[in-house]
Design an enzyme around this catalytic site. Structure first.
Site, PDB file in Angstrom:
ATOM      1  N   CYS A  13      61.583  38.035  38.598  1.00  0.00           N
ATOM      2  CA  CYS A  13      61.513  38.552  37.252  1.00  0.00           C
ATOM      3  C   CYS A  13      61.632  40.243  37.547  1.00  0.00           C
ATOM      4  CB  CYS A  13      59.725  38.974  37.519  1.00  0.00           C
ATOM      5  SG  CYS A  13      58.975  37.082  36.916  1.00  0.00           S
ATOM      6  N   HIS A  24      57.671  44.645  32.863  1.00  0.00           N
ATOM      7  CA  HIS A  24      57.799  43.439  32.710  1.00  0.00           C
ATOM      8  C   HIS A  24      56.617  42.759  32.347  1.00  0.00           C
ATOM      9  CE1 HIS A  24      58.151  38.887  34.222  1.00  0.00           C
ATOM     10  NE2 HIS A  24      57.322  39.113  35.404  1.00  0.00           N
ATOM     11  N   ASN A  39      55.756  34.199  29.459  1.00  0.00           N
ATOM     12  CA  ASN A  39      56.347  35.522  30.806  1.00  0.00           C
ATOM     13  C   ASN A  39      57.777  34.247  30.904  1.00  0.00           C
ATOM     14  OD1 ASN A  39      57.254  36.380  33.347  1.00  0.00           O
ATOM     15  ND2 ASN A  39      55.696  36.169  34.541  1.00  0.00           N
TER      16      ASN A  39
HETATM   17  N1  ACO Z   1      42.839  26.745  31.556  1.00  0.00           N
HETATM   18  C1  ACO Z   1      41.749  27.402  32.379  1.00  0.00           C
HETATM   19  N2  ACO Z   1      41.225  26.896  33.575  1.00  0.00           N
HETATM   20  C2  ACO Z   1      41.895  27.794  34.467  1.00  0.00           C
HETATM   21  C3  ACO Z   1      43.562  27.435  33.923  1.00  0.00           C
HETATM   22  C4  ACO Z   1      43.472  27.310  32.125  1.00  0.00           C
HETATM   23  N3  ACO Z   1      45.235  27.508  32.243  1.00  0.00           N
HETATM   24  N4  ACO Z   1      44.052  28.159  34.786  1.00  0.00           N
HETATM   25  C5  ACO Z   1      43.066  28.278  36.332  1.00  0.00           C
HETATM   26  N5  ACO Z   1      42.200  27.580  35.680  1.00  0.00           N
HETATM   27  C6  ACO Z   1      40.659  27.846  36.134  1.00  0.00           C
HETATM   28  C7  ACO Z   1      40.662  28.041  37.207  1.00  0.00           C
HETATM   29  O1  ACO Z   1      40.850  26.905  37.539  1.00  0.00           O
HETATM   30  C8  ACO Z   1      39.446  28.424  37.896  1.00  0.00           C
HETATM   31  O2  ACO Z   1      38.015  27.607  37.879  1.00  0.00           O
HETATM   32  P1  ACO Z   1      36.958  27.967  38.746  1.00  0.00           P
HETATM   33  O3  ACO Z   1      36.716  28.719  39.083  1.00  0.00           O
HETATM   34  O4  ACO Z   1      36.260  26.490  38.488  1.00  0.00           O
HETATM   35  O5  ACO Z   1      37.709  27.433  40.531  1.00  0.00           O
HETATM   36  C9  ACO Z   1      38.871  29.474  36.531  1.00  0.00           C
HETATM   37  O6  ACO Z   1      39.887  29.154  36.079  1.00  0.00           O
HETATM   38  C10 ACO Z   1      39.459  31.364  37.122  1.00  0.00           C
HETATM   39  O7  ACO Z   1      41.064  31.026  37.816  1.00  0.00           O
HETATM   40  P2  ACO Z   1      41.730  32.677  38.534  1.00  0.00           P
HETATM   41  O8  ACO Z   1      43.353  31.816  39.023  1.00  0.00           O
HETATM   42  O9  ACO Z   1      40.165  32.579  39.456  1.00  0.00           O
HETATM   43  O10 ACO Z   1      41.641  33.145  36.908  1.00  0.00           O
HETATM   44  P3  ACO Z   1      42.291  34.460  37.160  1.00  0.00           P
HETATM   45  O11 ACO Z   1      41.594  35.541  36.414  1.00  0.00           O
HETATM   46  O12 ACO Z   1      42.915  35.100  38.343  1.00  0.00           O
HETATM   47  O13 ACO Z   1      43.838  34.855  36.139  1.00  0.00           O
HETATM   48  C11 ACO Z   1      46.079  34.596  36.859  1.00  0.00           C
HETATM   49  C12 ACO Z   1      44.719  33.735  36.734  1.00  0.00           C
HETATM   50  C13 ACO Z   1      45.992  34.488  35.114  1.00  0.00           C
HETATM   51  C14 ACO Z   1      46.892  33.458  36.656  1.00  0.00           C
HETATM   52  C15 ACO Z   1      45.986  35.772  36.774  1.00  0.00           C
HETATM   53  O14 ACO Z   1      45.608  35.254  38.659  1.00  0.00           O
HETATM   54  C16 ACO Z   1      47.538  35.876  37.057  1.00  0.00           C
HETATM   55  O15 ACO Z   1      47.867  36.807  35.958  1.00  0.00           O
HETATM   56  N6  ACO Z   1      47.804  36.782  38.094  1.00  0.00           N
HETATM   57  C17 ACO Z   1      49.799  37.226  37.879  1.00  0.00           C
HETATM   58  C18 ACO Z   1      50.117  36.150  37.552  1.00  0.00           C
HETATM   59  C19 ACO Z   1      51.906  36.610  37.265  1.00  0.00           C
HETATM   60  O16 ACO Z   1      51.834  37.731  37.167  1.00  0.00           O
HETATM   61  N7  ACO Z   1      53.177  35.860  37.625  1.00  0.00           N
HETATM   62  C20 ACO Z   1      53.977  36.145  37.666  1.00  0.00           C
HETATM   63  C21 ACO Z   1      55.383  36.730  38.607  1.00  0.00           C
HETATM   64  S1  ACO Z   1      56.271  36.788  38.257  1.00  0.00           S
HETATM   65  C22 ACO Z   1      57.835  35.686  38.827  1.00  0.00           C
HETATM   66  O17 ACO Z   1      58.458  35.923  39.762  1.00  0.00           O
HETATM   67  C23 ACO Z   1      57.262  34.767  38.072  1.00  0.00           C
END
Ligand code: ACO
Length: 333
Positions: free
Chosen positions: A117, A258, A288
């Site tokens: 990214c 980003h 993203n």
């Molecule tokens: N829909 C519904 N529930 C979901 C989903 C979904 N799409 N995805 C995960 N869950 C559930 C999980 O299973 C978990 O359930 P559990 O508590 O029963 O185990 C619950 O939701 C919470 O999951 P978390 O992973 O704790 O959610 P979090 O609040 O951390 O959000 C997210 C997840 C959005 C991915 C966040 O961590 C994030 O944005 N991280 C950064 C990601 C990012 O920016 N990536 C790009 C990098 S750039 C590149 O180089 C590609």
């Protein structure tokens, strides 16, 4: 070699988004998720997915065509093509070569940048250095991704986050000192590659029936870990670049981060202590788009009238690697 003392400026920008709009509700028909979950955790409402046969090079070429038109230059002046992507049409030849051919550009230096990214920001900084060397005159920098091609549509924790698109800029030199790309910074830490990677398909895990059965050719991410690192490195890159360019947060007319997650952007906004109105956000529409995100946002910010001559604009990104980078612009029309 004729080493210039001039500035590197952005002469034109362009972007391209595939036609197909995919809403969160549509994603909820593919994996167990909801519009409410996606919007609350990320801010994303919809994303674009490329059509079958529409590859990263096609998205890149479409954005580049618009940037060249916006720059009002003769395409034959381009002597450097950089494409930032982590979803190239194929491992080799580079997508930059395919774009050169599709746009019938000069047979100039053309290569891909793999910084996930952060790619577009790395690309601007690299192109600026190459133009300043005096060996190149006009650069085409593109960030382009067809992430839908590497998403695991059985993994709800990743597939709802990403989209396809491309953003491009044409760079040249200006005799006015102190304008254009007035500073750049970058970094990388490869000690923890598994937090965000596509493990299979390269030389470590070549594609086999087993690797495909284990779904190792898809993007994998530890979202929580990436989130923590993202806020830290984007803040650090921004602070370091402000210091390097002798500017304060209050000098910034616009910050273009980003577009990964609204909560990451909100944390950065607070840490940098800049007003929310000065931070450009379009991730609600596109998700993203990795290396394309900053380029698309820059182009949209210009068309939305958010950028005026003389404005200081901070571009900042992070991505798999982990990589991070920032560019400081003093906009000149
Ligand atoms: N829909 C519904 N529930 C979901 C989903 C979904 N799409 N995805 C995960 N869950 C559930 C999980 O299973 C978990 O359930 P559990 O508590 O029963 O185990 C619950 O939701 C919470 O999951 P978390 O992973 O704790 O959610 P979090 O609040 O951390 O959000 C997210 C997840 C959005 C991915 C966040 O961590 C994030 O944005 N991280 C950064 C990601 C990012 O920016 N990536 C790009 C990098 S750039 C590149 O180089 C590609």
């Amino acid at each position: 070699m004729n080493k210039p003392t001039s500035s590197t400026v952005i002469l034109g920008t362009g972007s391209y988004l595939p036609e197909r709009i995919v809403s969160n509700n549509e994603m909820a028909q593919i994996v167990e998720t909801s519009d409410e979950w996606i919007q609350t955790r990320t801010g994303i409402r919809k994303r674009r997915f490329a059509a079958e046969g529409e590859n990263t090079s096609h998205l890149a070429a479409a954005a580049a065509r618009r940037a060249i038109e916006d720059a009002a230059i003769d395409p034959s002046e381009i002597d450097l093509i950089l494409v930032a992507t982590m979803t190239p049409d194929m491992p080799f030849p580079s997508t930059a070569c395919l774009v050169q051919s599709q746009l019938n550009l000069p047979q100039c230096t053309a290569f891909d940048i793999q910084a996930a990214c952060t790619g577009f920001v790395y690309g601007l900084n690299i192109a600026a250095s190459m133009l300043q060397s005096g060996n190149f005159n006009k650069a085409l920098v593109i960030g382009a991704e067809k992430l839908s091609g590497i998403l695991d549509f059985e993994d709800r924790t990743t597939c709802v986050l990403f989209g396809d698109g491309a953003g491009a800029a044409v760079l040249g030199r200006s005799n006015t000192p102190g304008v254009g790309i007035i500073g750049g910074i970058g970094g990388a830490d490869g000690s923890n590659p598994e937090v965000l990677c596509q493990p299979g398909g390269g030389s470590a895990i070549p594609p086999t029936h087993d690797s495909l059965d284990q779904r190792r050719h898809f993007l994998k991410m530890n979202g929580k870990e990436v989130f923590k690192q993202a806020v830290r490195v984007m803040n650090q890159a921004s602070t370091d670049l402000l210091k390097k360019t002798g500017l304060a947060p209050a000098d910034l007319s616009l910050v273009i981060p980003h577009q990964a997650n609204l909560r990451i952007i909100d944390s950065l906004t607070k840490r940098l202590n800049v007003p929310t109105e000065s931070v450009f956000i379009n991730l609600q529409d596109y998700g993203n788009t990795s290396a394309a995100s900053v380029g698309i946002a820059l182009d949209e910010a210009r068309h939305a009238g958010r950028i005026q001559s003389g404005d200081h604009i901070l571009l900042v990104a992070f991505g798999a690697g982990l990589t991070w980078g920032a560019s400081m612009l003093k906009w000149q029309e």
